[in-house]
Scaffold this active site. Sequence first.
Site, PDB file in Angstrom:
ATOM      1  CD  GLU A 168       0.870   0.362   2.999  1.00  0.00           C
ATOM      2  OE1 GLU A 168       0.811   1.603   2.930  1.00  0.00           O
ATOM      3  OE2 GLU A 168       1.861  -0.237   3.465  1.00  0.00           O
ATOM      4  CD  GLU A 310       7.573   1.542  -1.290  1.00  0.00           C
ATOM      5  OE1 GLU A 310       8.285   0.717  -1.926  1.00  0.00           O
ATOM      6  OE2 GLU A 310       7.912   2.708  -1.078  1.00  0.00           O
TER       7      GLU A 310
END
Length: 344
Positions: A168, A310
């Site tokens: 994310e 991420e």
Amino acid sequence: MHIPAIPFIHDAGLAAALERRINDKTKPQGSLGVLERLARQIGLIQRSEHPAVARPAIVVCAGDHGVTAEGVSAYPQSVTWQMVENFLAGGAAINVFAQQNGCALHIVDTGVNHDFGARAGLVDCKVAPGTRNFCEQPAMTQEQCERALQSGMQFAASLDCDVLGFGEMGIGNTTAAAAIMAAITGAPARDCVGAGTGLDETGIARKREVVERALQLHANAREPLAVLAAFGGFEIAFIAGAMLGGAQLRKVLLVDGFIVTSALLVAASLQPALLDYCVFSHCSDEAGHRRMLDHLKARPLMQLDLRLGEGTGSALALPLLRSATAFLERMATFSSASVSGKND
């Protein structure tokens, strides 16, 4: 909203067959530790005595958060869209680790406050240009929450992969994740709130006060979808939906850090059988993640002091999953190697 049923992975016959294969390898029983547990789990998920990690994929979901207006991040909101550009250019840590580990990478705009236009490599699932400030009103409407969930389910179903990892990007999303954690687990805000992108003690105290104020405002949000709508981000809702959709199709779910685990808190509250599909890549350095994992009775594979997000932890865990399936498939048995087994 209809939440799909998750198939149970428990199969006594297959479990016994996998156990026999694992124990017949040229090693003392249990000596490969967590790798043996992984081999069993992946085999049960894939309904196969010959599990494989052949087509891994990681989905990085980006979205902005209205709660950034409360000063909860060390970085401005514009960093969200700038990092999406970095993902698309191949310059972020997740790009490096995904490429290194032969993993497909998908970047999804679920609600970034920026107009990217039609872009190669960017999946447009934008619900709105960011959520609302949950210190003033629910972050999402019920319709927006359900739309993000449904988009995640559909996207997971569209992917040709056997392992599905999640990452994310969203300035403010550790605040959203902390509020979700507090609402679902009942933990006090002080145990859920951490430094995020690098807040000092004053910033952490402010962030804690914001979460406490929001929890009081939305005290009636108790059911999982109500909690998600009250505090979540579009990227968190999308990930929760993708977890549900991926498990429905018997994909191994590779769980990253604090924010991704907050999505799992919601999804597993809706469908507890989802947890059988989850491999927890690591315990992050963000305050609260260990407590999240303890609440889920999860055993992370690694402790690397990561707090980047991420999906970096998911990518770094892939070699361990591949090793678990590789030893099961390629390692010699006692009989094939003419090695004596354990004396009875």
